[in-house]
Design an enzyme around this catalytic site. Structure first.
Site, PDB file in Angstrom:
ATOM      1  N   LYS A  71      32.712  35.724  33.376  1.00  0.00           N
ATOM      2  CA  LYS A  71      33.957  35.039  33.846  1.00  0.00           C
ATOM      3  C   LYS A  71      33.947  33.356  34.086  1.00  0.00           C
ATOM      4  CE  LYS A  71      37.724  36.040  37.183  1.00  0.00           C
ATOM      5  NZ  LYS A  71      37.904  37.018  38.339  1.00  0.00           N
ATOM      6  N   SER A 146      42.238  39.777  37.899  1.00  0.00           N
ATOM      7  CA  SER A 146      42.225  38.306  37.250  1.00  0.00           C
ATOM      8  C   SER A 146      41.129  38.264  36.273  1.00  0.00           C
ATOM      9  CB  SER A 146      41.864  37.322  38.278  1.00  0.00           C
ATOM     10  OG  SER A 146      40.747  37.562  39.177  1.00  0.00           O
ATOM     11  N   SER A 170      40.007  42.601  41.000  1.00  0.00           N
ATOM     12  CA  SER A 170      40.251  41.821  39.610  1.00  0.00           C
ATOM     13  C   SER A 170      39.271  42.443  38.775  1.00  0.00           C
ATOM     14  CB  SER A 170      40.111  40.644  40.065  1.00  0.00           C
ATOM     15  OG  SER A 170      41.063  39.777  40.558  1.00  0.00           O
TER      16      SER A 170
HETATM   17  N1  GLN Z   1      45.398  40.675  42.469  1.00  0.00           N
HETATM   18  C1  GLN Z   1      44.532  40.137  43.618  1.00  0.00           C
HETATM   19  C2  GLN Z   1      44.834  38.855  43.984  1.00  0.00           C
HETATM   20  O1  GLN Z   1      45.867  38.010  43.276  1.00  0.00           O
HETATM   21  C3  GLN Z   1      43.246  40.317  43.278  1.00  0.00           C
HETATM   22  C4  GLN Z   1      42.605  39.113  42.765  1.00  0.00           C
HETATM   23  C5  GLN Z   1      41.048  39.219  42.799  1.00  0.00           C
HETATM   24  O2  GLN Z   1      40.581  40.162  42.922  1.00  0.00           O
HETATM   25  N2  GLN Z   1      40.536  38.124  42.453  1.00  0.00           N
HETATM   26  O3  GLN Z   1      44.626  38.223  44.910  1.00  0.00           O
END
Ligand code: GLN
Length: 482
Positions: A71, A146, A170
């Protein structure tokens, strides 16, 4: 070479050892698959040239010659780490994250940078400043986020493994959306050194693969204490493959969280796929216990506040002075801060910084941040108590199968609620993983989630492996990519 696309790490290892394929050929093979399929998927932000990939890694080790992708918020020496943001579009890291260094030492070949929601804020990969990432099972749907790029690349057979990051789900949410295995280990099991921070008390690097065994293999390489991360746990390096294939432990107790299963908005197809998983374990002699964890009803709200508060503080460093984009038109220092931050951050990130500053501000912190931290502490205690009665918990990983691109453009609440089944594990610091358990009628993957007490990853893998091997989900791949 076609069968290579969805080969496991073990299968690739055998081919490499027998010299039926070389590491350079593998890199070229996956590069060709990216060239062919990724224009319509959007999982990679950059692929590196083969020579630089090969010369960066050891030729020996558990992952020698096995390509993977990271990532784009995980630092790699000399490479850009954009975090999916214009702010860092040209930022080159001058050091390796601890996970990057460990992977290279183990011989892994890191072939590129994976797409992501800007600064890991999002659930669909629609908030990347560069491009969206689509679901390999249905290109009209989101990959999830994400870590959408990391996950979609694995699901599409463009690469066997990837690392993502987790703050509230994410890795697990996109992994469930794309039908692959994703783990968020115990907080502190993997070093965060070199992971660009979103909400540091929740952030944790996670692993995505197509099989449970591959997942255990990669985690074994990257987990373990790191003096460079003060929140890293003092645990010995562990080989998660050791007990992987052992039968289920006798007298295993798995808990179902009643209030989570009764959640409004849980898709009936997801619910029945998870019910079938529970029936499977019951048929294997596992004792199923129904429990209630009342604070989880507040998990999404608690996560919302804590993540924004920490994000506002972490992202203050992107001010145009030390890192990243600087607006050159500004004439005063204050304008330079303001204009650089305005130009560099996308809407979602700006919104979260505003909310974060609000919930921390004098007069409001007591109502929001302090209360959220209290609930988080209660939640941690509830988990400690729950794990006196059960060994693991099963929940859905997702509220619904992957949704259409743009479906929640005008419904931010629905987008934020995608974290409902995942973010409590980050708040409690406990390990959680998603494992494929079926498909919706419309052909989109569904996953179930195993949650365990601190440092129970080995047991989770063992239990997940028994389910996986008794089913064929991990052998199914998107037809248009075969
Ligand atoms: N969807 C969550 C957020 O927007 C989780 C994001 C993550 O785990 N980085 O914060």
């Amino acid at each position: 070479m076609k069968s290579l696309a969805f080969a496991t790490i073990e299968e690739l290892r055998l081919l490499l050892d027998r010299k039926e394929v070389t590491a350079a050929e593998l890199v070229a093979f996956y590069a060709q698959r990216f060239a062919k399929y990724d224009p319509s998927i959007g999982s990679a932000l950059e692929l590196f040239d083969t020579d630089s990939i090969l010369k960066n890694s050891s030729e020996l080790g558990e992952l020698a010659g096995i390509p993977g992708i990271l990532k784009d918020n995980i630092c790699q020496t000399g490479r850009i780490a954009s975090c999916g943001s214009k702010m860092l579009a040209n930022y080159r890291s001058n050091y390796d994250a601890t996970v990057t260094a460990r992977l290279k030492d183990a011989g892994a070949l890191i072939i590129g940078r994976a797409n992501m929601d800007e600064f890991a804020m999002g659930s669909s990969n629609e908030y990347s400043a560069f491009k969206k990432c689509y679901n390999p099972w249905n290109l009209e749907c989101v990959s999830g986020g994400s870590s959408g790029g990391s996950v979609a690349a694995v699901a599409a057979g463009l690469i066997p493994w990837s690392l993502g990051s987790e703050t509230g789900g994410s890795v697990r949410l996109p992994a469930a959306f794309c039908g692959v295995v994703g783990i968020k280990p115990t907080y502190g099991l993997i070093s965060r050194y070199g992971l660009v921070a979103y909400a540091s008390s929740l952030d944790q690097i996670g692993v995505c693969t197509r099989t449970v065994e591959d997942n255990a293999r990669v985690l074994s390489v990257i987990a373990g204490q790191d003096p460079k991360d003060s929140s890293s746990l003092n645990v010995l390096k562990q080989n998660f493959l050791t007990n992987l294939k052992q039968p289920l432990p006798k007298k295993l107790r798995i808990g179902l969280i009643e209030n989570i299963l009764a959640a409004e908005g849980l898709d009936p197809e997801v619910k029945s796929a998870v019910d079938a998983v529970v029936n499977f374990y019951e048929s294997q002699g596992v004792e199923i216990k129904r429990i209630s964890l009342p604070t989880l009803d507040y998990a999404a709200a608690t996560y919302f506040i804590i993540s924004r508060a920490e994000a506002a503080s972490n992202l203050a460093r992107f001010d145009g002075v030390r890192y990243g984009l600087r607006n050159k038109a500004a004439t005063t220092l204050n304008d330079m801060y303001k204009m650089s931050r305005h130009d560099g951050f996308g809407d979602e990130v700006r919104l979260r910084i505003l909310i974060g500053n609000y919930v921390l501000s004098e007069g409001h912190a007591g109502q929001f941040y302090v209360n959220a931290k209290k609930i988080q502490n209660m939640m941690r205690q509830e988990f400690v108590n729950a794990f006196k009665d059960v060994d693991l918990l099963i929940t859905p990983s997702q509220a619904m199968p992957a949704f259409k691109v743009g479906a929640f453009d005008n419904n931010k609440l629905q987008m934020d609620l995608q974290d409902y089944f995942t973010c409590f594990a980050n708040l409690a610091g406990v390990p959680a993983m998603t494992v494929p358990c079926g498909f919706s009628k419309s052909g989109l993957p569904i996953g179930f989630q195993l949650v365990g007490p601190h440092l129970s990853e080995a047991l989770m893998y063992q239990v997940a492996y028994q389910y996986e091997q008794a089913h064929d989900w991990h052998k199914m791949h998107p037809e248009n990519l075969l």
